[in-house]
Design a protein around this motif. Structure first.
Motif, short mmCIF file in Angstrom:
data_model
loop_
_atom_site.label_atom_id
_atom_site.label_comp_id
_atom_site.label_asym_id
_atom_site.label_seq_id
_atom_site.Cartn_x
_atom_site.Cartn_y
_atom_site.Cartn_z
N LEU A 52 -8.47 -51.07 -20.26
CA LEU A 52 -8.78 -49.83 -20.98
C LEU A 52 -10.10 -49.92 -21.74
CD1 LEU A 52 -5.23 -48.81 -22.28
CD2 LEU A 52 -6.58 -47.68 -20.50
N ALA A 53 -10.55 -51.13 -21.98
CA ALA A 53 -11.83 -51.31 -22.68
C ALA A 53 -13.01 -50.99 -21.76
CB ALA A 53 -11.94 -52.73 -23.22
N THR A 54 -12.76 -51.01 -20.43
CA THR A 54 -13.84 -50.67 -19.50
C THR A 54 -13.87 -49.16 -19.31
OG1 THR A 54 -12.44 -50.76 -17.55
CG2 THR A 54 -13.49 -52.83 -18.23
N SER A 55 -15.02 -48.64 -18.89
CA SER A 55 -15.14 -47.19 -18.69
C SER A 55 -16.10 -46.94 -17.55
CB SER A 55 -15.67 -46.54 -19.98
OG SER A 55 -15.92 -45.18 -19.76
N GLY A 56 -15.91 -45.89 -16.81
CA GLY A 56 -16.82 -45.59 -15.70
C GLY A 56 -16.54 -44.25 -15.08
N LEU A 57 -17.31 -43.93 -14.06
CA LEU A 57 -17.18 -42.64 -13.38
C LEU A 57 -16.19 -42.76 -12.22
CD1 LEU A 57 -20.92 -41.47 -13.28
CD2 LEU A 57 -19.10 -40.78 -14.86
N VAL A 58 -15.33 -41.78 -12.11
CA VAL A 58 -14.32 -41.78 -11.05
C VAL A 58 -14.43 -40.47 -10.28
CG1 VAL A 58 -11.83 -41.89 -10.59
CG2 VAL A 58 -12.80 -43.20 -12.48
N THR B 250 -17.75 -36.39 -10.24
CA THR B 250 -17.21 -37.49 -11.04
C THR B 250 -16.67 -36.99 -12.38
OG1 THR B 250 -19.39 -37.89 -12.02
CG2 THR B 250 -18.79 -39.26 -10.15
N TYR B 251 -15.83 -37.82 -12.97
CA TYR B 251 -15.46 -37.65 -14.37
C TYR B 251 -15.38 -39.05 -14.98
CZ TYR B 251 -10.73 -38.88 -12.79
OH TYR B 251 -9.66 -39.52 -12.23
N LYS B 252 -15.43 -39.10 -16.30
CA LYS B 252 -15.42 -40.40 -17.00
C LYS B 252 -13.99 -40.82 -17.30
CE LYS B 252 -19.83 -40.32 -19.45
NZ LYS B 252 -20.01 -38.87 -19.74
N SER B 253 -13.73 -42.11 -17.10
CA SER B 253 -12.38 -42.60 -17.37
C SER B 253 -12.42 -44.06 -17.77
CB SER B 253 -11.52 -42.44 -16.11
OG SER B 253 -10.27 -43.06 -16.29
N PRO B 254 -11.50 -44.47 -18.64
CA PRO B 254 -11.30 -45.91 -18.84
C PRO B 254 -10.60 -46.49 -17.60
CG PRO B 254 -9.79 -44.65 -20.24
CD PRO B 254 -10.58 -43.66 -19.45
N ALA B 255 -10.67 -47.77 -17.47
CA ALA B 255 -10.06 -48.48 -16.33
C ALA B 255 -10.36 -47.77 -15.02
CB ALA B 255 -8.54 -48.59 -16.55
N PRO B 256 -11.65 -47.56 -14.71
CA PRO B 256 -12.02 -46.70 -13.57
C PRO B 256 -11.45 -47.16 -12.22
CG PRO B 256 -13.96 -47.84 -14.44
CD PRO B 256 -12.85 -48.06 -15.42
N GLU B 257 -11.33 -48.48 -12.04
CA GLU B 257 -10.85 -48.92 -10.72
C GLU B 257 -9.40 -48.56 -10.48
OE1 GLU B 257 -11.87 -52.92 -9.56
OE2 GLU B 257 -13.88 -52.66 -10.41
N LEU B 258 -8.59 -48.76 -11.53
CA LEU B 258 -7.18 -48.38 -11.41
C LEU B 258 -7.05 -46.86 -11.36
CD1 LEU B 258 -5.58 -50.94 -13.88
CD2 LEU B 258 -5.51 -50.98 -11.37
N GLU B 259 -7.83 -46.18 -12.20
CA GLU B 259 -7.82 -44.71 -12.24
C GLU B 259 -8.04 -44.11 -10.85
OE1 GLU B 259 -7.23 -42.53 -14.73
OE2 GLU B 259 -7.97 -40.69 -13.76
N GLN C 219 -7.32 -45.26 -8.11
CA GLN C 219 -6.15 -45.44 -7.23
C GLN C 219 -4.93 -44.69 -7.76
OE1 GLN C 219 -5.66 -49.69 -5.92
NE2 GLN C 219 -7.45 -49.93 -7.24
N GLY C 220 -5.13 -43.98 -8.83
CA GLY C 220 -4.01 -43.19 -9.38
C GLY C 220 -3.04 -44.02 -10.19
N ILE C 221 -3.49 -45.19 -10.66
CA ILE C 221 -2.60 -46.10 -11.39
C ILE C 221 -2.92 -46.04 -12.87
CG2 ILE C 221 -1.90 -48.52 -11.67
CD1 ILE C 221 -2.77 -48.89 -8.68
N GLU C 222 -1.89 -45.77 -13.68
CA GLU C 222 -2.08 -45.75 -15.13
C GLU C 222 -1.79 -47.15 -15.67
OE1 GLU C 222 -1.17 -42.37 -17.30
OE2 GLU C 222 -0.68 -41.12 -15.55
N THR C 223 -2.57 -47.52 -16.66
CA THR C 223 -2.41 -48.88 -17.18
C THR C 223 -2.37 -48.85 -18.71
OG1 THR C 223 -3.37 -51.09 -17.30
CG2 THR C 223 -4.91 -49.26 -17.19
N THR C 224 -1.71 -49.89 -19.27
CA THR C 224 -1.74 -50.05 -20.73
C THR C 224 -2.46 -51.35 -21.09
OG1 THR C 224 0.46 -51.04 -20.57
CG2 THR C 224 0.35 -48.71 -21.18
N ASP C 225 -2.98 -52.00 -20.08
CA ASP C 225 -3.70 -53.27 -20.28
C ASP C 225 -4.96 -53.04 -21.12
OD1 ASP C 225 -5.21 -55.55 -20.11
OD2 ASP C 225 -5.17 -55.69 -17.91
#
Ligand SMILES: [Zn+2]
Ligand SMILES: [Zn+2]
Lengths: 462, 462
Positions: B304-310, B283-292, B294-300
């Motif tokens: 971006l306020a959410t964070s989790g392991l991907v 795993t690694y840590k990322s904001p917007a983990p669900e979109l991350e 799926q390989g989707i970058e977001t500016t929402d």
């Protein structure tokens, strides 16, 4: 199991400095999946590779030829070498397929041993390529950095000094009996030059002589021991003698380093061997074979008219010894402040502020440039990077810490050069330079810094 | 047994050119003590080391970090990786001591496997050092030249193309799903640059796509396959597709070279893997983990306020593939005339007459000088040879053959430079130069020859 492994990775049995360094400098980790076989992280692999490059440069001077030999051999090899009889419990046993056409084999599982040392493989290589090898072709000097495995009991495993998997700067010299003195002298000179280069404390030299149960000809032993004593005397090193403590197959010189805790570590070794050439039936062609075998040169035409096969002598020699153990000694010796040429932490680029993307981008260009990676066009990237291209290990601190904290951290981590970049530097294409030597603080353009780093790499070698 | 081994060394199952070269150029030998594990003689090890130096220079450009990982791991690792279930018969089994403090172990023999590939070790390394790894630290690219062992049936062993022990220029890229396209593109660019450098015929690129029994999320597969197609299209290489022929754990691109007999060899490979990151819980840590994921970058901002392991994606990639197989292809491709930079036969010094000791001595000084070994005083020898010191592979012909015969022989052996030295040269400090390009025959002083050789090393690289 994963958590068990993670736990082991975080603990371990490293002595003082290694324990710290393993975490601070990320050199190596241990895994419960393979106790006693450390995983070399990028920084550890960098140091390991630098040691090897350094040795390879010396090998040209000392006439060693690098070879690459197999890791597993059938039981029959270890029977020939004597390992199966004397050393089997300390070897990892391997089971794998044989070959068809060999009796009792086919694709049935046969017994192999994972090599604990390179000598038998080098004997096979010498014997298979001996063809018409004559006294003129001697000595033959093979060097080998193969991984070695020893099935150590778990209680014996300590940090990097006693492992189940390690590497040696291993070498075997196949020489004429008359070449022993010269080869021993060169080996001692090699060792002295290298230990001086690392500014290590003077090692002890210990000569171990003929034991009760020696093999071979007492006259050959006497001449060999005399040769070792002559070489030791001419080296100018103080040395001591362990009477009767040699192996049954030959006398040896051990080189012993004392660490800052006063603990002694055997590193280099120069070991004569009269046995393996017998076991592997190694020979070369020589005139006056009887005198040749005793190391005596003759000008007697009658003798010189005769010709025959003579056994070479083998000298096992290692300069650093176990590379892992030597790395541990260097870790302690340098206490994390690696000399520039070997350091995995050559430079850290520190932008004064991580909120300016422009400044971060500039800092990254400085990093790329110092790393040997200037901006490259797609066209330029179609040309391979030349092997002679110099690259440095350059990290960047993009954290939100303040400048002072970043500098303190980088110094603690042992970086040689700190490159501080601010908005003015960005405008000027400059960096502010802070090296570990305080008198050298000052500004430099990036190419100036590269030149300076190249100079440091040359001068800080020794 | 010795004679058996000697016999095997002299025969072997090498195809056309390899068979000749093995004898003429002394690159490698086989031993019955370890079938399918060739011994690299000095010339073979020289070529092998040059290939590795060449790749290391490219690794700086492509951001690979070299690591050095263990050769044996306990059964538990292979259970985690899935090898024990699917690949056990093709692995060498190892028996060795466990560790005390682990259940059912102590110093009792436990089961290990000799690694057939580096991926599981790299996963262990990634997971043990993941600590606070964030999306900013990705991708992580490990490279490894470890020896690999596969317990091939003896009928499958052929020359250097199918071995039991071999090396790969192995690499694993741990990346964010959104980085797949870019990493694949860079991998293809790397491959193209290297194959051009060897003037190899254009390889075929074959994409293998999702099979029936695929694992994971179909949307991720679709995006990954799209990424591979985009990368292939942008590479400008012609490519074909093998529908449904991918591994169950990810799609891949194989690179296939055709030798002059029309036989196809798979060399490079770029293989996506969605499975190993699951098995090793990477795993690694990322904001917007669900979109991350799926390989989707977001500016929402809310996302971006959410964070989790991907989970990262792993890309297995090799540029040359098996180094031994690639060496075999190069042997055939160059037919013994290695480019200067990689050649173990860069220069041969030929004294016109072997009866003059003075001339032989001069020829030996020329050889030493070209080899990077000028006369050194005892004082000079106390300074280590710098790592940047260039050395060339220079042999000497001291035989009693006449000049013409010696020249014909040296040309046949594939030397790039022939240095003929006679009594006049001795007086002038010159050598007569004969290079493989006939227009370049002429006289040169020794330092001029060194400069010329350095130039040849640069320009003949590509
Ligand atoms: Zn040895
Ligand atoms: Zn892999």
């Amino acid at each position: 199991l994963m958590s068990l492994m993670m736990g082991n990775g975080m603990s371990g049995t490293y002595p003082r400095y290694q324990g710290t360094l393993r975490i601070d400098q990320n050199l190596l980790i241990n895994s419960q999946y393979t106790p006693g076989s450390p995983l070399f992280l990028p920084s550890g692999a960098h140091i390991y590779n630098k040691l090897i490059s350094f040795l390879r440069a010396q090998y040209v001077r000392y006439g060693f030829q690098e070879v690459l030999t197999p890791n597993i051999y059938k039981a029959a090899l270890w029977e020939t070498s004597g390992h199966w009889e004397n050393y089997k419990d300390d070897m990892f046993q391997v089971s794998g397929r044989g070959v068809s056409g060999v009796q009792d084999e086919g694709d049935q599982p046969v017994e192999y041993g994972l090599k604990p040392m390179n000598c038998p493989g080098h004997c096979v290589m010498f014997s298979m390529t001996s063809g018409s090898r004559s006294f003129r072709d001697m000595p033959v000097r093979y060097a080998d950095f193969s991984p070695l495995h020893r099935n150590e009991i778990s209680g014996a495993l300590t940090g990097l000094t006693r492992l189940r998997r390690f590497h040696q700067d291993d070498g075997h010299i196949f020489c004429r009996p008359s070449q022993i003195v010269d080869e021993i002298q060169k080996s001692l000179e090699f060792i002295e030059t290298v230990y001086n280069a690392f500014h290590l404390p003077k090692p002890e030299f210990v000569l171990s002589t003929r034991p009760e149960n020696f093999m071979g000809d007492i006259a050959v032993w006497n001449r060999a021991e005399e040769a070792l004593q002559t070489a030791l005397n001419e080296s100018g090193q103080p040395w001591t003698i362990n009477e009767g403590d040699g192996a049954f197959y030959g006398p040896k010189i051990d080189i012993i380093l004392t660490d800052s805790d006063g603990k002694k570590h055997q590193t280099a070794t120069v070991q004569l061997d009269f046995q393996l050439p017998e076991r592997f039936d190694l020979t070369y062609k020589s005139p006056a074979p009887e005198l040749e075998a005793q190391g005596i040169e003759t000008t007697d035409p009658e003798q010189l008219a005769t010709s025959g096969l003579v056994r070479p002598v083998i000298i096992h020699r290692a300069v650093l010894g176990s590379l892992e153990r030597f790395m541990a000694l260097l870790m302690e010796h340098y206490r994390g402040r690696w000399p520039f040429w070997i350091s995995p932490k050559q430079c850290k680029v520190i932008p004064v502020d991580n909120r300016s993307q422009e400044l971060i981008d500039y800092a990254k260009r400085v990093q790329a440039s110092l790393s040997g990676l200037p901006d490259e066009s797609p066209e330029a990237r179609k040309i391979p990077v030349p092997m002679s291209k110099r690259a440095f290990k350059v990290d960047i601190d993009e954290s939100a810490d303040n400048l002072k904290k970043k500098i303190v951290k980088a110094r603690k981590e042992g970086y040689t050069f700190l490159c501080v970049v601010g908005m003015k530097d960005l405008a000027d294409g400059m960096v502010a330079l802070d090296v570990t030597h305080p008198e050298a603080i000052g500004g430099a353009d990036v190419m100036g810094l590269v030149k300076r780093a190249l100079g440091a790499e040359g001068s800080e070698r020794v």
